[in-house]
Design a protein around this motif. Structure first.
Motif, PDB file in Angstrom:
ATOM      1  N   ARG A  78     -11.965   5.822   4.384  1.00 24.11           N
ATOM      2  CA  ARG A  78     -10.557   5.457   4.261  1.00 24.11           C
ATOM      3  C   ARG A  78     -10.143   4.425   5.306  1.00 24.11           C
ATOM      4  NH1 ARG A  78      -5.877   8.269   2.461  1.00 24.11           N
ATOM      5  NH2 ARG A  78      -7.137  10.115   2.052  1.00 24.11           N
ATOM      6  N   ASP A 129      -7.813   1.287   4.044  1.00 22.32           N
ATOM      7  CA  ASP A 129      -6.377   1.290   4.311  1.00 22.32           C
ATOM      8  C   ASP A 129      -6.108   0.713   5.690  1.00 22.32           C
ATOM      9  OD1 ASP A 129      -5.239   2.127   2.007  1.00 22.32           O
ATOM     10  OD2 ASP A 129      -5.024   4.222   2.580  1.00 22.32           O
ATOM     11  N   SER A 135       0.811  -1.214   0.000  1.00 23.65           N
ATOM     12  CA  SER A 135       0.000   0.000   0.000  1.00 23.65           C
ATOM     13  C   SER A 135       0.840   1.257   0.000  1.00 23.65           C
ATOM     14  CB  SER A 135      -0.953  -0.005   1.207  1.00 23.65           C
ATOM     15  OG  SER A 135      -0.213  -0.059   2.388  1.00 23.65           O
ATOM     16  N   ASP A 136       2.165   1.146   0.373  1.00 21.41           N
ATOM     17  CA  ASP A 136       3.035   2.301   0.410  1.00 21.41           C
ATOM     18  C   ASP A 136       3.873   2.449  -0.861  1.00 21.41           C
ATOM     19  OD1 ASP A 136       2.112   2.949   2.913  1.00 21.41           O
ATOM     20  OD2 ASP A 136       3.707   1.877   3.965  1.00 21.41           O
ATOM     21  N   THR A 158      -3.105  -2.385  -6.917  1.00 22.93           N
ATOM     22  CA  THR A 158      -2.614  -1.749  -5.694  1.00 22.93           C
ATOM     23  C   THR A 158      -3.631  -1.880  -4.575  1.00 22.93           C
ATOM     24  OG1 THR A 158      -1.881   0.350  -4.699  1.00 22.93           O
ATOM     25  CG2 THR A 158      -3.523   0.495  -6.441  1.00 22.93           C
ATOM     26  N   ASP A 159      -3.128  -1.916  -3.327  1.00 23.82           N
ATOM     27  CA  ASP A 159      -3.989  -1.933  -2.147  1.00 23.82           C
ATOM     28  C   ASP A 159      -4.280  -0.536  -1.623  1.00 23.82           C
ATOM     29  OD1 ASP A 159      -4.686  -4.546  -1.672  1.00 23.82           O
ATOM     30  OD2 ASP A 159      -2.899  -4.996  -0.507  1.00 23.82           O
ATOM     31  N   SER A 160      -3.550   0.459  -2.114  1.00 17.23           N
ATOM     32  CA  SER A 160      -3.576   1.783  -1.510  1.00 17.23           C
ATOM     33  C   SER A 160      -4.815   2.578  -1.904  1.00 17.23           C
ATOM     34  CB  SER A 160      -2.324   2.569  -1.919  1.00 17.23           C
ATOM     35  OG  SER A 160      -2.425   3.920  -1.530  1.00 17.23           O
ATOM     36  N   TYR A 161      -5.456   3.152  -0.903  1.00 18.27           N
ATOM     37  CA  TYR A 161      -6.610   4.034  -1.101  1.00 18.27           C
ATOM     38  C   TYR A 161      -6.224   5.201  -1.999  1.00 18.27           C
ATOM     39  CZ  TYR A 161     -10.446   7.183   0.499  1.00 18.27           C
ATOM     40  OH  TYR A 161     -11.517   8.031   0.578  1.00 18.27           O
ATOM     41  N   ASP A 162      -5.093   5.859  -1.725  1.00 17.92           N
ATOM     42  CA  ASP A 162      -4.674   7.020  -2.498  1.00 17.92           C
ATOM     43  C   ASP A 162      -4.099   6.635  -3.854  1.00 17.92           C
ATOM     44  OD1 ASP A 162      -5.461   8.948  -0.666  1.00 17.92           O
ATOM     45  OD2 ASP A 162      -3.586   8.832   0.449  1.00 17.92           O
ATOM     46  N   ALA A 163      -3.394   5.496  -3.923  1.00 17.67           N
ATOM     47  CA  ALA A 163      -2.837   5.066  -5.204  1.00 17.67           C
ATOM     48  C   ALA A 163      -3.952   4.770  -6.203  1.00 17.67           C
ATOM     49  CB  ALA A 163      -1.952   3.836  -5.018  1.00 17.67           C
TER      50      ALA A 163
END
Length: 489
Positions: free
Chosen positions: A484, A488, A14-15, A151-156
């Motif tokens: 979120r 996340d 996620s990062d 991707t796992d990232s909310y923002d990505a």
């Protein structure tokens, strides 16, 4: 794990940012989705009524029939693409078939000789467009499922879908403005539509073909498709029976998730709809908004011809709508990262509704001033497209965390069916309004005059009715509860 080990360990998925090549390949796919979503919606009904002489009501039925077919076939394709992912480790196969088949069927849709008459022309368009829609679904359904696996990232995901919408808005401008220009390049409506169909079909297919590279790249980088034991969706069917009943091993993938025959495919799709409240709410909101924007899209050519009194004004309408959206799309993504996707989505919807409602004044004072509210609507439209598409992977990931992975295609199939239904109903509602208000159909080179009631109906279909639908969609969006912190983790 020791503190030192934690400091030296690789950052979680996620990062880690997505590779730029993956983002670019995925975004370019919207050259195809934007083209197919824009050009038929803009010209197909008008092609039937004002070139082939098909009545407005029958034209609406033809467009709707192809979308009803989407509702039937998309969940099946969703389950099939989930099964492809489980067996082959990629969703690329169906995407590739759709990319190669679509240009042929798209060109055939606009290749009808007017001399065949309205009845034969209507059947020709119906069959050709059904085949075109099927080819598009083979690409679109797995394409929608990919962000949850990349991707796992909310923002990505917001970044990924923001760039997709940048390309999408460019595609809408390219096809919405360029399509009518191609149509008029020969000076003959019959050959003009054929040239438009060939060039647009090839361009759509190329964009879709490039995006298949993102599907290939997703293999081995599918964080949301992992079980707690580290198994990917590729071997999930094998792992499922090994970890079943062991709560410490995390969620498993049921074999039925990939469907077994048509009945199993629909079961996987409707299970996804029944199981996920955030998905139902988001889909309902997006369907209503697709109905509103589909109605405006189908009505744009009629609005240009009979209200602004210039068939070529449709190009200016699309420039006014999409040019601001190209600039606004990254801004909506920036705002969503700070205020939340759902709140930002609501603001975009409100702005669009107000701008659309203002266009009703064209019924009394048509003129160039309408480009101003259309431009405001364009700014909002960028957010209305990017934000729900960025929220969908969150919904899929949330469901995978609670019920096990392997169902992204089922979600994508239902989503695509809902989206296409909304756009189809937009054209259908417009055709009903045209029929009720006495719109006069015609063949190529035939001159007609429209009654005042038909012109008023066109204005209402381009302003008040879409604004009301957006207002209703806000009531649905208010029930969306996913935040979120739910994603996340």
């Amino acid at each position: 794990m020791s503190n030192e080990a934690r400091r030296t360990a690789a950052p979680p998925a996620s990062d880690r940012p997505l590779p730029r090549r993956t983002v670019a390949q995925y975004a370019i796919g919207s050259l195809g989705t934007g083209g197919f979503g824009t050009l038929p919606g803009l010209v197909l009904t008008y092609y039937l009524t004002d070139s082939l002489g098909v009545t407005a009501l029958l034209a609406g039925i033809i467009v709707s029939a192809s979308k009803i077919w989407d509702v039937i076939v998309d969940p099946v394709i969703g389950a099939l693409t989930d099964r492809d992912l489980a067996r082959r480790g990629t969703r690329r196969r169906l995407m590739l078939v759709g990319s190669l088949a679509l240009p042929v069927f798209f060109a055939l849709t606009f290749a009808v000789p007017p001399a065949l008459g309205p009845a034969v022309g209507a059947v020709w368009v119906l069959v050709a467009f059904l085949l075109t829609a099927t080819a598009f679904s083979l690409f679109q359904v797995p394409y929608i499922a990919l962000p949850a696996e990349l991707t796992d990232s909310y923002d990505a995901r917001t970044t990924l879908l923001t760039w997709r919408v940048v390309v999408l808005t460019f595609a809408i401008l390219l096809f919405g403005a360029g399509g009518p220009m191609l149509r008029s390049i020969t000076g003959d409506p019959t050959t003009g539509y054929l040239v438009m169909g060939i060039v647009a079909g090839v361009t759509i297919g190329v964009g879709m073909l490039i995006a298949t590279g993102a599907a290939r790249r997703a293999h081995g980088t599918r964080p949301t498709m992992q079980t707690a034991a580290g198994a990917t969706a590729t071997n999930a069917a094998i792992v499922a029976h090994e970890v079943a009943g062991d709560p410490e091993r995390g969620p498993t993938v049921e074999p039925s998730a990939f469907g077994s025959g048509i009945r199993g495919n629909f079961r996987a799709a409707f299970d996804a709809l029944r199981r996920s409240q955030p998905f139902r709410v988001l889909l309902g909101t997006f369907l209503l908004q697709a109905l509103a924007t589909g109605m405006m899209l189908a009505g744009a050519q009629y609005f240009a011809t009979w209200v602004l009194r210039s068939e070529d004004a449709v190009t200016l309408l699309f420039v006014a709508l999409i040019a601001p959206a190209l600039i606004a799309a990254p801004a909506w993504g920036w705002l969503a990262r700070r205020r939340g996707k759902e709140a930002t989505f609501a603001w975009a919807s409100i702005i669009y509704a107000v701008a659309a409602a203002a266009i009703v004044a064209a019924a009394w004072a048509p003129g160039a001033w309408v480009y101003a509210p259309v431009a405001v609507a364009g700014v909002a439209y960028a957010g209305m497209q990017s934000l729900p598409m960025a929220m969908l992977p969150d919904v899929i990931a949330h469901d995978a965390a609670r019920h096990g992975p392997g169902r992204a295609g089922a979600f994508g199939g239902v989503w695509t069916a809902g989206e296409t239904t909304g756009f189809a109903l937009g054209a259908t509602v417009l055709s009903v309004v045209l029929a009720v208000t006495g719109y006069v159909s015609s063949t190529a080179f035939e001159s007609v005059t429209q009654p005042d009631a038909a012109v008023t109906g066109i204005v209402l279909s381009f302003s008040v009715v879409p604004a009301a639908l957006i207002a209703i969609s806000l009531l649905t969006l208010a029930r969306y509860r996913l935040r979120r912190t739910d994603v996340d983790v």
